[in-house]
Design an enzyme around this catalytic site. Structure first.
Site, mmCIF file in Angstrom:
data_model
loop_
_atom_site.group_PDB
_atom_site.id
_atom_site.type_symbol
_atom_site.label_atom_id
_atom_site.label_comp_id
_atom_site.label_asym_id
_atom_site.label_seq_id
_atom_site.Cartn_x
_atom_site.Cartn_y
_atom_site.Cartn_z
ATOM 1 N N HIS A 1 33.731 30.398 36.025
ATOM 2 C CA HIS A 1 34.726 31.005 35.638
ATOM 3 C C HIS A 1 36.012 30.183 36.198
ATOM 4 O O HIS A 1 37.734 30.589 36.712
ATOM 5 C CB HIS A 1 35.474 31.954 36.180
ATOM 6 C CG HIS A 1 34.439 33.174 36.240
ATOM 7 N ND1 HIS A 1 33.854 34.026 37.066
ATOM 8 C CD2 HIS A 1 33.828 33.768 35.164
ATOM 9 C CE1 HIS A 1 32.915 35.111 36.091
ATOM 10 N NE2 HIS A 1 32.927 34.981 35.190
ATOM 11 N N CYS B 1 49.193 21.795 33.608
ATOM 12 C CA CYS B 1 50.854 22.310 33.263
ATOM 13 C C CYS B 1 50.591 23.261 31.827
ATOM 14 O O CYS B 1 49.620 22.463 30.893
ATOM 15 C CB CYS B 1 51.606 21.015 32.838
ATOM 16 S SG CYS B 1 53.193 21.521 31.699
ATOM 17 N N CYS C 1 52.227 20.689 28.782
ATOM 18 C CA CYS C 1 51.906 19.029 27.995
ATOM 19 C C CYS C 1 50.449 19.426 29.051
ATOM 20 O O CYS C 1 49.814 18.117 28.740
ATOM 21 C CB CYS C 1 52.191 17.827 29.124
ATOM 22 S SG CYS C 1 52.813 18.155 31.160
ATOM 23 N N GLY D 1 24.145 36.150 45.687
ATOM 24 C CA GLY D 1 25.224 36.955 46.454
ATOM 25 C C GLY D 1 26.061 37.458 44.738
ATOM 26 O O GLY D 1 26.662 37.617 44.696
ATOM 27 N N THR D 2 25.373 38.467 43.959
ATOM 28 C CA THR D 2 25.999 39.104 42.810
ATOM 29 C C THR D 2 24.588 39.957 42.214
ATOM 30 O O THR D 2 23.354 39.662 42.182
ATOM 31 C CB THR D 2 26.002 37.426 41.913
ATOM 32 O OG1 THR D 2 26.367 38.419 40.547
ATOM 33 C CG2 THR D 2 24.475 36.433 41.093
ATOM 34 N N ASN E 1 20.090 38.906 48.313
ATOM 35 C CA ASN E 1 21.677 40.071 48.167
ATOM 36 C C ASN E 1 20.390 40.797 49.369
ATOM 37 O O ASN E 1 19.842 40.816 49.986
ATOM 38 C CB ASN E 1 21.134 41.106 46.757
ATOM 39 C CG ASN E 1 22.247 39.908 45.870
ATOM 40 O OD1 ASN E 1 22.888 39.219 46.191
ATOM 41 N ND2 ASN E 1 21.850 40.232 44.493
#
Length: 248
Positions: free
Chosen positions: A120, A128, A131, A188-189, A214
């Site tokens: 992600h 920018c 540009c 952790g997911t 987890n």
């Protein structure tokens, strides 16, 4: 299903190609709230109002002022915890090849992990919109929002917003790695957010062992996880690294 640390350590030591898939849960111990669930970012901010690319293009000053500055301040205070350090230690011992993360905090790299696929994107960089000049946060004038570029454009973080595609190169490489690994650590997911959610299933179908770490059971736990180590990532990975060191 096995739930013993020793069994997980044996799988790691025997593994020839190990990859980790990490989510928000590994960074909670560093003071970074998850996006979803109780106490998550989306309880405070409506993602449709502040986290879509359309919202950013319509009202960049508002998104910067309300959401982005808050997230940047949180990330600047965060430091790698024992979960990040544990994965870096496994890499240093020659067991872990790659970390695929859904997180945008850069903490895996700060902990010492060298091969990190950031599904992600990351707040470590900005560019920018006009540009495409790259920048880091220290180069931006945050006294003006959105931060202006000398070309007349504005800067945005190098994160994937809702409505944007995962970079095809990241997606392709992550799938290749999932298909070729023989052990995947899911840390952790709950792997419910696509397309990252598909990766444990890709690995499992290719014959990999799935070790899940987890604090609570997830949809993966009784479906494809071979070993479930219950607890916070930092504590479990500390103990897993110690067990691996003991038997290697």
């Amino acid at each position: 299903m096995n739930s013993t640390l020793e069994a997980a350590a044996q799988v790691v030591v025997r593994g020839k190609s190990i990859v980790a898939l990490t989510g928000a849960g590994i960074s909670v111990e560093s003071g970074i709230p998850p996006f979803r669930g109780k106490g998550g970012v989306w309880e405070r901010y409506d993602p449709m109002e502040y986290a879509t690319i359309d919202a950013f293009l319509r009202h960049p000053e508002k998104v910067w002022r309300v959401l982005l500055l808050d997230m940047i301040a949180t990330l600047e205070k965060a430091r790698p915890n024992d979960g990040h350090k544990g994965l870096a230690a496994l890499e240093g011992m020659g067991y872990l090849d790659t970390v695929i993360t859904q997180n945008v905090d850069g903490l895996h790299q700060q902990a010492g992990s060298r091969d990190v696929i950031e599904f992600h994107g990351s707040f470590a960089g900005f560019h920018c919109l006009r540009c495409e000049t790259p920048a880091v946060i220290q180069q931006l004038d945050l006294g003006v929002l959105p931060p202006p570029c000398s070309c007349g454009g504005i800067f945005r973080p190098d994160v994937i917003m809702f409505g944007e595609m995962i970079p095809p190169a990241h997606l392709h490489r992550a799938h290749q790695i999932a298909e070729s690994c023989d052990v995947m650590l899911v840390v952790g997911t709950s792997a419910t957010v696509q397309p990252a959610a598909a990766l444990p299933f890709v690995a499992k179908e290719a014959g990999a062992a799935i070790i899940e770490i987890n604090p609570t059971a997830t949809p993966l736990t009784n479906m494809i996880s071979d070993i479930f180590l219950k607890g916070p990532a930092g504590d479990v990975l500390n103990r897993l690294v110690a067990a691996v060191e003991h038997i290697r």
